[in-house]
Design a protein around this motif. Structure first.
Motif, mmCIF file in Angstrom:
data_model
loop_
_atom_site.group_PDB
_atom_site.id
_atom_site.type_symbol
_atom_site.label_atom_id
_atom_site.label_comp_id
_atom_site.label_asym_id
_atom_site.label_seq_id
_atom_site.Cartn_x
_atom_site.Cartn_y
_atom_site.Cartn_z
ATOM 1 N N CYS A 165 2.287 1.650 -3.384
ATOM 2 C CA CYS A 165 1.259 2.161 -4.328
ATOM 3 C C CYS A 165 1.036 3.575 -4.165
ATOM 4 C CB CYS A 165 -0.006 1.323 -4.168
ATOM 5 S SG CYS A 165 0.105 -0.153 -4.972
ATOM 6 N N HIS A 166 1.178 4.012 -2.764
ATOM 7 C CA HIS A 166 0.790 5.440 -2.588
ATOM 8 C C HIS A 166 2.035 6.450 -3.020
ATOM 9 C CE1 HIS A 166 -0.463 9.107 -0.414
ATOM 10 N NE2 HIS A 166 0.566 8.930 0.134
ATOM 11 N N LEU A 173 8.311 -2.693 -5.776
ATOM 12 C CA LEU A 173 6.993 -3.126 -5.777
ATOM 13 C C LEU A 173 6.938 -4.607 -6.287
ATOM 14 C CD1 LEU A 173 3.747 -2.762 -5.918
ATOM 15 C CD2 LEU A 173 4.092 -1.849 -8.183
ATOM 16 N N LEU A 224 3.743 5.431 -5.551
ATOM 17 C CA LEU A 224 3.633 5.587 -7.395
ATOM 18 C C LEU A 224 2.623 6.579 -7.726
ATOM 19 C CD1 LEU A 224 3.725 1.747 -8.024
ATOM 20 C CD2 LEU A 224 5.469 3.351 -8.560
ATOM 21 N N ASP A 225 1.564 6.729 -6.769
ATOM 22 C CA ASP A 225 0.839 7.815 -7.228
ATOM 23 C C ASP A 225 1.175 9.302 -6.986
ATOM 24 O OD1 ASP A 225 -1.417 6.052 -7.674
ATOM 25 O OD2 ASP A 225 -2.365 6.220 -6.086
ATOM 26 N N ASN A 276 5.878 -7.768 -4.012
ATOM 27 C CA ASN A 276 4.771 -8.585 -4.595
ATOM 28 C C ASN A 276 4.991 -9.958 -4.513
ATOM 29 O OD1 ASN A 276 2.186 -8.882 -5.902
ATOM 30 N ND2 ASN A 276 3.389 -9.455 -7.871
ATOM 31 N N GLU A 321 0.772 -1.215 -0.013
ATOM 32 C CA GLU A 321 -0.091 0.126 0.007
ATOM 33 C C GLU A 321 0.759 1.405 -0.146
ATOM 34 O OE1 GLU A 321 -3.269 0.756 2.316
ATOM 35 O OE2 GLU A 321 -4.063 -1.374 2.391
#
Length: 169
Positions: free
Chosen positions: A118-119, A141, A121-122, A145, A115
């Motif tokens: 991903c944050h 990532l 990456l945003d 994963n 999470e």
């Protein structure tokens, strides 16, 4: 002291739980009212009766049927005695359970990390940083994963082993 002050202060609750002829002291020190689930989690650790196998009673009330309810809604307060009914795990079941719990914690940790990535990456999309920084985030990532995938496979294997082996009685 105002009502807000009372509702925001720490709750300290001590309970005595009887399981067969054994007694266990359970202590809560929380910023919120303790839930039945909190009690059951502590009982699982102390009594080796899994939450699934627990039947928890207070004055005839079946607490285990309402795990998300605060204890005080059942009239449970400091010093009360609770009764636990349930079979403890056998040696091999306990070993499997400990292993599964450990894997579950690893999976939760991996999920939190994913999470965060991903944050990030945003955030990267909005900032448009140099390509090498983006590539590093993608490598992170992918590694996280892959670890999550391996943890999940191990978890599935352990579940299959538990399901395949007959319970020791």
């Amino acid at each position: 002291m105002t009502h807000a002050d009372l509702s925001n202060r720490a709750r300290i609750v001590h309970l005595v739980v009887t399981h067969g002829s054994d007694q266990y002291d359970i202590h809560f020190h929380m910023d919120r009212p303790p839930l039945v689930r909190d009690l059951m989690e502590q009982l699982q650790g102390k009594t080796h009766v899994t939450m699934v196998n627990q039947q928890v009673f207070y004055r005839g009330q079946r607490l285990h049927d309402s795990p998300n309810k605060p204890l005080d809604q059942f009239g449970i307060f400091n010093g009360n005695q609770i009764n636990l009914v349930g079979e403890t795990m056998t040696g091999s079941e306990e070993e499997h359970f400990r292993h599964l719990s450990s894997i579950g914690k690893d999976v939760k940790t991996t999920d939190i990390i994913l999470e965060c990535i991903c944050h990030e990456l945003d955030n990267l999309k909005q900032r448009q940083p140099p390509r090498d920084q983006c590539e590093q985030y993608l490598r992170d990532l992918y590694a996280r994963n892959e670890q999550c995938r391996l943890n999940f496979q191990t978890f599935q294997t352990q579940v299959m082993n538990i399901t395949a082996s007959p319970s020791e009685k």
